[in-house]
Design a protein around this motif. Structure first.
Motif, PDB file in Angstrom:
ATOM      1  N   SER A 191      -8.712  -0.975  -9.288  1.00  0.00           N
ATOM      2  CA  SER A 191      -9.573  -1.665  -8.325  1.00  0.00           C
ATOM      3  C   SER A 191      -9.531  -0.901  -7.009  1.00  0.00           C
ATOM      4  O   SER A 191      -8.598  -0.142  -6.750  1.00  0.00           O
ATOM      5  N   LYS A 192     -10.536  -1.122  -6.166  1.00  0.00           N
ATOM      6  CA  LYS A 192     -10.608  -0.365  -4.916  1.00  0.00           C
ATOM      7  C   LYS A 192      -9.483  -0.749  -3.952  1.00  0.00           C
ATOM      8  O   LYS A 192      -9.173   0.000  -3.025  1.00  0.00           O
ATOM      9  N   ASP A 193      -8.867  -1.895  -4.179  1.00  0.00           N
ATOM     10  CA  ASP A 193      -7.795  -2.354  -3.296  1.00  0.00           C
ATOM     11  C   ASP A 193      -6.412  -1.928  -3.768  1.00  0.00           C
ATOM     12  O   ASP A 193      -5.414  -2.244  -3.115  1.00  0.00           O
ATOM     13  N   TYR A 194      -6.352  -1.229  -4.904  1.00  0.00           N
ATOM     14  CA  TYR A 194      -5.053  -0.795  -5.429  1.00  0.00           C
ATOM     15  C   TYR A 194      -5.190   0.647  -5.891  1.00  0.00           C
ATOM     16  O   TYR A 194      -5.876   0.937  -6.872  1.00  0.00           O
ATOM     17  N   ASP A 195      -4.531   1.554  -5.180  1.00  0.00           N
ATOM     18  CA  ASP A 195      -4.743   2.985  -5.405  1.00  0.00           C
ATOM     19  C   ASP A 195      -3.401   3.713  -5.356  1.00  0.00           C
ATOM     20  O   ASP A 195      -2.975   4.223  -4.323  1.00  0.00           O
TER      21      ASP A 195
ATOM     22  N   GLY B 291       0.788  -1.227   0.000  1.00  0.00           N
ATOM     23  CA  GLY B 291       0.000   0.000   0.000  1.00  0.00           C
ATOM     24  C   GLY B 291       0.817   1.272   0.000  1.00  0.00           C
ATOM     25  O   GLY B 291       0.245   2.366  -0.035  1.00  0.00           O
TER      26      GLY B 291
END
Length: 241
Positions: free
Chosen positions: A102-106, A69
């Protein structure tokens, strides 16, 4: 000389000619990128590099992956250079362009948070959540965010392609690259090898096909607001989340 020997030599000659032609075609995109970008790039850390960077509207920082993250080491280095350009008055804004497929990769939010922790004001950062590759980032910087003059920030091995793509997209572009061989030699040489295929794809996307970005819009005004001396509103983070 027998007919069989003559035919064999003709075949060898044709194979050699085909190999030479294939090599030329493979290297042509690399030559295109190197020649087009040559007067418009500098290597960070070399003597007087910062003085050679012209003033521009914004630094375009291209995503380079996340670890847990957080920005990867190479991406962190790009962000550090962008912060240096901002503090030196070389740019007025930072356009952070990365993958948020995707919402898990920003990537853009991680880039923003990293810079905010380093003291860069939130008000000068614009996030592009649909920078899925270099061509998309360059086209969106021009068409979606209205940029005209940018300093693109990346690693040296990627710099010719990044500068040339942004120039092909209609941006007046200078590039600053980090010489990553000093810290990550093995990874750098691996990525540099991949540039052969990546630049061929870039040439096809930008010159042959003029491919539109995955997400071509809508128009976003946050960068223009910063450049005009205002503060971006709540819609100041372009792209898709």
């Amino acid at each position: 000389m027998s007919v069989r020997t003559g035919n064999s030599r003709k075949l060898q000659r044709r194979l050699f000619q085909a190999l030479v032609l294939t090599s030329v075609l493979a290297l042509a995109p690399m030559t295109w990128a190197w020649l087009d970008s040559s007067p418009h790039r500098a290597v960070a850390g070399t003597g007087g590099w910062l003085a050679r960077v012209p003033d521009s509207q914004a630094a375009l920082v291209l995503g380079a992956g996340l670890y847990g993250g957080r920005p990867s080491p190479m991406l962190a280095r790009r962000l550090d250079l962008a912060a240096e350009l901002y503090r030196a008055g070389k740019v007025k804004a930072l356009l952070l362009s990365g993958d948020n497929g995707s919402k898990d990769y920003d990537e853009p939010t991680a880039m923003h948070d990293y810079l905010a922790a380093k003291g860069v004001p939130h008000e000068v950062m614009v996030l592009d959540y649909a920078g899925f590759d270099t061509w998309d980032s360059c086209v969106r910087a021009r068409q979606v965010f209205g940029a005209e003059r940018l300093t693109v920030v990346t690693q040296v091995f990627h710099l010719p392609r990044a500068v040339t793509l942004c120039r092909t997209a209609g941006l007046e572009t200078f590039g600053v690259g980090d010489d990553s061989t000093k810290q990550w030699a093995a990874a750098t040489y691996t990525y540099a090898t991949r540039e052969l295929l990546a630049t061929a794809k870039a040439f096809a996307d930008s010159v042959v096909l003029r491919s539109p970005p995955v997400f071509p819009g809508p128009r976003e005004t946050s960068l223009e607001t910063i450049l005009a001396g205002g503060r971006p509103g709540s819609g100041g983070h372009g792209g898709h989340r």
